[in-house]
Scaffold this active site. Structure first.
Site, mmCIF file in Angstrom:
data_model
loop_
_atom_site.group_PDB
_atom_site.id
_atom_site.type_symbol
_atom_site.label_atom_id
_atom_site.label_comp_id
_atom_site.label_asym_id
_atom_site.label_seq_id
_atom_site.Cartn_x
_atom_site.Cartn_y
_atom_site.Cartn_z
ATOM 1 N N CYS A 53 0.646 -1.188 -0.021
ATOM 2 C CA CYS A 53 0.157 0.021 -0.082
ATOM 3 C C CYS A 53 0.781 1.242 0.013
ATOM 4 O O CYS A 53 0.404 2.531 -0.195
ATOM 5 C CB CYS A 53 -0.960 -0.061 1.219
ATOM 6 N N HIS A 103 -3.598 7.281 2.593
ATOM 7 C CA HIS A 103 -3.802 5.761 2.043
ATOM 8 C C HIS A 103 -5.264 5.663 2.540
ATOM 9 O O HIS A 103 -5.482 5.811 3.614
ATOM 10 C CB HIS A 103 -2.726 4.849 2.286
ATOM 11 N N ASN A 108 -10.083 -0.489 -0.276
ATOM 12 C CA ASN A 108 -8.885 -0.381 -0.264
ATOM 13 C C ASN A 108 -8.124 -0.845 -1.983
ATOM 14 O O ASN A 108 -7.986 -2.183 -1.992
ATOM 15 C CB ASN A 108 -8.046 -1.082 0.725
HETATM 16 N N1 COA Z 1 -18.349 -9.039 9.060
HETATM 17 C C1 COA Z 1 -18.688 -9.167 10.589
HETATM 18 N N2 COA Z 1 -17.853 -9.372 11.460
HETATM 19 C C2 COA Z 1 -16.769 -9.400 11.040
HETATM 20 C C3 COA Z 1 -16.283 -9.412 9.703
HETATM 21 C C4 COA Z 1 -17.245 -8.698 8.953
HETATM 22 N N3 COA Z 1 -16.836 -8.690 7.739
HETATM 23 N N4 COA Z 1 -14.753 -9.376 9.964
HETATM 24 C C5 COA Z 1 -14.625 -9.775 11.134
HETATM 25 N N5 COA Z 1 -15.862 -9.573 11.772
HETATM 26 C C6 COA Z 1 -15.889 -10.186 13.316
HETATM 27 C C7 COA Z 1 -14.633 -10.781 13.846
HETATM 28 O O1 COA Z 1 -14.803 -12.224 13.525
HETATM 29 C C8 COA Z 1 -14.535 -10.568 15.385
HETATM 30 O O2 COA Z 1 -15.594 -11.501 15.819
HETATM 31 P P1 COA Z 1 -15.485 -12.027 17.509
HETATM 32 O O3 COA Z 1 -15.057 -10.960 18.276
HETATM 33 O O4 COA Z 1 -16.497 -12.986 17.497
HETATM 34 O O5 COA Z 1 -14.062 -12.893 17.046
HETATM 35 C C9 COA Z 1 -15.217 -9.113 15.248
HETATM 36 O O6 COA Z 1 -15.700 -8.926 14.030
HETATM 37 C C10 COA Z 1 -13.862 -8.190 15.419
HETATM 38 O O7 COA Z 1 -12.989 -8.501 14.655
HETATM 39 P P2 COA Z 1 -11.651 -7.734 14.383
HETATM 40 O O8 COA Z 1 -10.809 -8.330 13.593
HETATM 41 O O9 COA Z 1 -11.204 -7.450 15.913
HETATM 42 O O10 COA Z 1 -12.183 -6.485 13.842
HETATM 43 P P3 COA Z 1 -11.354 -5.004 13.778
HETATM 44 O O11 COA Z 1 -12.266 -3.942 14.473
HETATM 45 O O12 COA Z 1 -9.944 -5.133 13.935
HETATM 46 O O13 COA Z 1 -11.710 -4.765 12.135
HETATM 47 C C11 COA Z 1 -10.517 -4.965 10.130
HETATM 48 C C12 COA Z 1 -11.152 -5.443 11.179
HETATM 49 C C13 COA Z 1 -9.901 -5.777 9.039
HETATM 50 C C14 COA Z 1 -11.549 -4.088 9.384
HETATM 51 C C15 COA Z 1 -9.379 -3.977 11.026
HETATM 52 O O14 COA Z 1 -8.356 -4.632 11.682
HETATM 53 C C16 COA Z 1 -8.424 -3.147 9.971
HETATM 54 O O15 COA Z 1 -8.888 -2.323 9.229
HETATM 55 N N6 COA Z 1 -7.185 -3.721 9.802
HETATM 56 C C17 COA Z 1 -6.078 -2.993 9.163
HETATM 57 C C18 COA Z 1 -6.382 -3.137 7.782
HETATM 58 C C19 COA Z 1 -5.590 -2.708 6.809
HETATM 59 O O16 COA Z 1 -5.184 -1.360 6.937
HETATM 60 N N7 COA Z 1 -5.161 -3.326 5.943
HETATM 61 C C20 COA Z 1 -4.314 -3.152 4.870
HETATM 62 C C21 COA Z 1 -3.116 -2.561 5.241
HETATM 63 S S1 COA Z 1 -2.825 -1.266 4.377
#
Ligand code: COA
Length: 333
Positions: free
Chosen positions: A117, A257, A287
């Site tokens: 990214c 980004h 993204n």
């Molecule tokens: N729909 C519903 N629930 C979801 C889900 C979805 N699409 N994806 C994950 N969940 C659930 C998980 O299973 C978890 O459930 P649990 O608590 O029962 O285990 C809960 O939501 C929280 O998951 P978590 O991974 O802690 O969520 P989060 O708040 O961290 O959000 C992302 C997940 C991926 C959106 C976030 O971590 C993120 O944006 N990370 C960085 C991504 C990024 O920048 N990536 C590219 C690099 S440039």
């Protein structure tokens, strides 16, 4: 004696494919819902490149075609094409070579640059060196990714995030106080375990087993990546402001980004920049990896004015991250 040369952006072209993958449609594919996706990421829809044998170069070609049309530059004048991408059409040749062939850049050379990214920032900074040294006069930097080609549409934690798109800028020399002023770029390979593609590279070439185990898709430990992204992206943005004696009032636009609205908000807030001066299009494209920053410039081009101070900031797989300070080169139409 001539003034110091700077590399200035003289035009932007962009392209997103027609197919719109909405949160509603994702609800029919994986166990998720519009409310969760919107509140956790800010994304409402993303674009997907459909069709057989349609690679990242298709996206890049459209963006570069538009760039050439808008700038009126003859392809034979192009010296260099750098394509920032993590999803090249093939491992080789470089996607930049395919773009060069498509536009007829007969006098250019080109190569791909892979920094996930942060790819566009790395490529912009690299391209600028060729201009500032006086070596080249017309360089195209294109950020393009067909993320849908490496996304597992059975994995709800990643398939909601990514989309396909491309955007390109023309870089030319100027002696005016415009263009790329400063960049801070970083990488840290200890981040690799948290965000990577398990198979398909030289370490683990494709096998029946790797395909069956779904190892040719993005693997991400979202919460860890989130934590590092917030810290590094906002740290480096604050650092580049400090190093260039910029206060929030001096900055017309933050160009972040587009990975997650919460990461963008955290960076903007650390810099003291309001939503009205923060470029934002993640709700429409998700993204798009190397394409997010130039797609922002493309979307907001009409609002930009000559001399505007822009801070570009990114974080991605690697880990890679960075920030650039640039002075915009022309009034938007
Ligand atoms: N729909 C519903 N629930 C979801 C889900 C979805 N699409 N994806 C994950 N969940 C659930 C998980 O299973 C978890 O459930 P649990 O608590 O029962 O285990 C809960 O939501 C929280 O998951 P978590 O991974 O802690 O969520 P989060 O708040 O961290 O959000 C992302 C997940 C991926 C959106 C976030 O971590 C993120 O944006 N990370 C960085 C991504 C990024 O920048 N990536 C590219 C690099 S440039």
């Amino acid at each position: 004696m001539s003034n110091k040369l700077r590399a200035v952006i003289t035009g932007v072209g962009g392209y997103v494919p027609d197919y719109v993958l909405t949160n509603k449609e994702l609800e029919t594919i994986v166990d998720t819902n519009d409310e969760w996706i919107t509140s956790r990421t800010g994304i409402k829809e993303r674009r997907i490149l459909k069709g057989k044998d349609q690679g990242t170069s298709v996206l890049a070609n459209h963006a570069v075609d538009q760039l050439l049309e808008k700038t009126g530059v003859n392809p034979e004048e192009i010296d260099l094409i750098i394509c920032a991408t993590t999803t090249p059409d093939m491992i080789f040749p470089a996607t930049a070579n395919l773009v060069g062939e498509h536009i007829g850049a007969k006098n250019a050379f080109g190569y791909d640059l892979q920094a996930a990214c942060s790819g566009f920032l790395y490529a912009l900074t690299t391209a600028s060196q060729f201009i500032c040294s006086g070596t080249y006069k017309k360089v195209i930097v294109v950020g393009a990714d067909k993320m849908s080609s490496i996304i597992d549409y059975q994995d709800r934690t990643t398939c909601i995030i990514f989309g396909d798109g491309a955007a390109a800028v023309m870089l030319e020399p100027t002696e005016e106080p415009l263009g790329l002023v400063d960049s801070i770029l970083r990488s840290d390979g200890s981040g690799a375990p948290f965000l990577h593609l398990k198979a398909g590279g030289s370490r683990r070439p494709a096998t029946i087993e790797s395909v069956t185990a779904r190892e040719h898709f993005v693997y991400q430990e979202g919460a860890t990546v989130f934590k590092y992204a917030v810290k590094h992206m906002s740290d480096v943005a604050a650092q580049i402001m400090q190093r260039n004696d910029l206060t929030a009032n001096d900055i017309q636009w933050l160009v972040p980004h587009q990975a997650n609205k919460r990461i963008i908000d955290a960076t903007a807030s650390r810099m003291g920049i309001g939503e009205d001066r923060t470029m934002f299009n993640i709700h429409r494209y998700g993204n798009t990896t190397s394409a997010t920053i130039p797609l922002c410039l493309w979307d907001y081009e009409s609002q930009l004015k000559k001399g505007d101070n822009l801070i570009l900031a990114a974080f991605g797989g690697g880990f890679t991250w960075g920030a650039s300070y640039l002075k915009w080169g022309y009034d938007g139409q």
